[in-house]
Design a protein around this motif. Structure first.
Motif, PDB file in Angstrom:
ATOM      1  N   SER A   1       0.852  -1.200   0.000  1.00  0.00           N
ATOM      2  CA  SER A   1       0.000   0.000   0.000  1.00  0.00           C
ATOM      3  C   SER A   1       0.882   1.242   0.000  1.00  0.00           C
ATOM      4  N   PRO A   2       0.398   2.334  -0.634  1.00  0.00           N
ATOM      5  CA  PRO A   2       1.183   3.575  -0.636  1.00  0.00           C
ATOM      6  C   PRO A   2       1.502   4.034   0.791  1.00  0.00           C
ATOM      7  N   LEU A   3       0.599   3.793   1.717  1.00  0.00           N
ATOM      8  CA  LEU A   3       0.864   4.210   3.104  1.00  0.00           C
ATOM      9  C   LEU A   3       2.056   3.442   3.679  1.00  0.00           C
ATOM     10  N   GLU A   4       2.101   2.143   3.417  1.00  0.00           N
ATOM     11  CA  GLU A   4       3.205   1.332   3.960  1.00  0.00           C
ATOM     12  C   GLU A   4       4.532   1.785   3.347  1.00  0.00           C
ATOM     13  N   ILE A   5       4.518   2.036   2.053  1.00  0.00           N
ATOM     14  CA  ILE A   5       5.748   2.513   1.397  1.00  0.00           C
ATOM     15  C   ILE A   5       6.145   3.871   1.970  1.00  0.00           C
ATOM     16  N   ARG A   6       5.151   4.740   2.185  1.00  0.00           N
ATOM     17  CA  ARG A   6       5.468   6.073   2.712  1.00  0.00           C
ATOM     18  C   ARG A   6       6.078   5.979   4.114  1.00  0.00           C
ATOM     19  N   MET A   7       5.542   5.105   4.938  1.00  0.00           N
ATOM     20  CA  MET A   7       6.113   4.973   6.295  1.00  0.00           C
ATOM     21  C   MET A   7       7.543   4.449   6.215  1.00  0.00           C
TER      22      MET A   7
END
Ligand code: 2HG
Ligand code: ZN
Length: 486
Positions: free
Chosen positions: A455-461
């Motif tokens: 998910s983009p959120l996981e990559i962003r974190m």
């Protein structure tokens, strides 16, 4: 052998940089000749050949720190490298990385062995097998075990959170490390070499570096967990009634043999055929051919575990249920070793049959047979003569769903299907709640696939963590996360 050099020009280094490096590590710690560099930029299967201007080999943590400080000051990126046995090109510099390689191979001392605390402190460049042997000399066992243990280095094992054949009982590298020493991207030394089983003093920073594939800092030493030395071992090679029987068979092993179970490995007939055809000194442990096999092993740190008796009742029960059709129980160490030699050659002998497109996947154990059958149908619909080659750590839900090339096809023509086949297989994996990289990591080879599925959120974190520990993005750029430098 197909080799894919990136073709980009060799990266140039800032003025005076090499001389400054030489000052830190001396002549024997710096490789600049092409023929000396080549093994450090060649992926173990020869599929990829990278490029770098030099390989620096510091001998101490202090030297690593000085090298990192120099690189940070000059904006030179660094690829930390262990034994270069990885399967996702995480430890190789490619021309577009504009990076030097920092090899830990000269840092190979065992700093401390504490049998009463069941720990040992080792430097990152120690060969895994030497660590196992050092533990054995003080009547202890270090359980990390994998095919390349004779050449891989513990720093690389930890940086890639290596798994191997004993995960079912002992966990992967993440579970075997109590403390780390890390040199940061800016050249500071974090002494996190704690030998504690309880330490609840904040974020567990070592876990960030474990499995980070050299993208956050350089692991220079580690405190490892040890266990009682093996006093009894039982190994069986079993033919399954059908693939689906592997799982009730595993449950039965867990209830009859219990916690002594170390390994539960799946082998397909095609693997047996390849090994018998291409490897020396391999025999089929069973009289008749079968479609699927399991190699399982249990061990105990006492002589009172009664493993042979437990194995016999286990095999009897399994036979009664019809889950197994034949079995060989190793009668001695030599026979057990020959079963493991066969397992090792299941991996090695794919190469002799041409191109192999790899998938290191995991799914919940309960859906493994359904995954294999569905993936087989999908890849055969795409390329009818393809040869699926699923094997590996079924006890961990981790299958190496490799695909050997059609017999009559040219290797390069086959390998051109790599991305398409990855997508077919990985879509099924993800639909079944699985992971596209169970134990080999992401590196460069699976970067795009990981970005596609996470998910983009996981990559962003992940990017935010990287940014805070490596603000200039000089630690192994372009591996695990996209290279954000200009
Ligand atoms: C193994 O389990 C290794 O033998 C290698 O993880 C798997 O080559 C492979 O795909
Ligand atoms: Zn494996």
């Amino acid at each position: 052998m197909a080799s894919h050099s990136t073709g980009a020009p060799l990266p140039t280094l800032p003025e005076g940089f090499l001389a400054a490096l030489r000052q830190i590590v001396d002549d024997k710690g710096l490789l600049t000749a092409a023929e000396e560099i080549l093994p450090h930029v060649t992926e173990q299967r020869g599929r990829f050949v990278g490029a770098t201007a030099c390989v620096v080999k510091p001998a101490t943590t202090q030297e690593v720190a000085e090298v990192m400080k120099l690189c940070c000051d000059h904006n030179v990126a660094v690829v930390p490298q262990g034994g270069n046995t990885g399967l996702v090109s995480a430890g190789i510099a490619f021309a577009e990385d504009r990076a030097i390689i920092l090899s830990l191979s000269r840092m190979n001392r065992v700093r401390n062995l504490d049998p009463l605390n069941n720990t040992m402190t080792v430097e990152a460049g120690c060969i895994l097998q030497n660590i196992q042997d050092a533990a054995a000399r003080v009547d202890r066992f270090f359980p990390l075990s994998l095919g390349s243990e004779g050449t891989c280095q513990i720093g690389g094992n930890i940086a890639s959170n290596a798994g191997g054949i004993n995960v079912i009982r002992y966990g992967n590298s993440r579970a075997l490390v109590l403390g780390l020493e890390v040199v940061t991207a800016e050249g500071e030394v974090w002494d996190g070499l704690r030998s504690l089983r309880k330490d609840n003093t904040g974020y567990d920073l070592k876990q960030l570096f474990i499995g980070s594939e050299g993208t956050l800092g350089v692991i220079t030493a580690a405190v490892l967990k040890l266990f009682p030395a093996t006093k009894e071992r039982s190994t069986a090679f079993i033919a399954l009634g059908q693939l689906e029987d592997a799982l009730p068979l595993l449950s039965l092993a867990q209830s009859v043999i219990g916690e002594a179970l170390n390994s539960f490995e799946l082998i397909p007939r095609i693997g047996m055929d390849f090994a018998l055809k291409h490897a020396q000194d391999i025999t089929d442990p069973l009289a008749q051919p079968h479609d699927w096999y399991v190699l399982l092993e249990a061990s105990a740190g006492t002589q009172q575990a009664n493993l042979p008796t437990l194995f016999e009742s286990y095999l009897e029960l399994a036979l009664e249920k019809g889950w197994i059709t034949d079995a060989a129980l190793a009668q001695n160490t030599a026979q057990a070793d020959s079963f493991w030699r066969l397992r090792e050659n299941i991996t090695l002998c794919q190469k002799a049959e041409g191109g192999s497109i790899k998938h290191d996947i995991s799914v919940p154990l309960s859906v493994i047979p359904a995954f294999i059958r569905k993936a087989n149908a999908a890849v055969e619909a795409y390329l009818p003569t393809i040869r699926p080659y699923p094997f590996g750590h079924i006890g961990d839900g981790n299958i190496h769903y490799n695909l050997s090339q059609p017999i009559a096809m040219d290797k390069d023509e086959y390998l051109a299907h790599w991305d398409a086949l990855n997508r077919i297989v990985h879509d099924i994996v993800v639909e079944m709640g699985g992971s596209i990289s169970a134990e080999h990591g992401i590196g460069r080879v699976k970067l795009k696939e990981n970005l596609h599925y996470k998910s983009p959120l996981e990559i962003r974190m992940m990017q935010q963590i990287k940014q805070s520990l490596d603000p200039k993005n000089l630690m192994n750029p372009g591996k695990l996360l996209p290279d954000t430098r200009k």
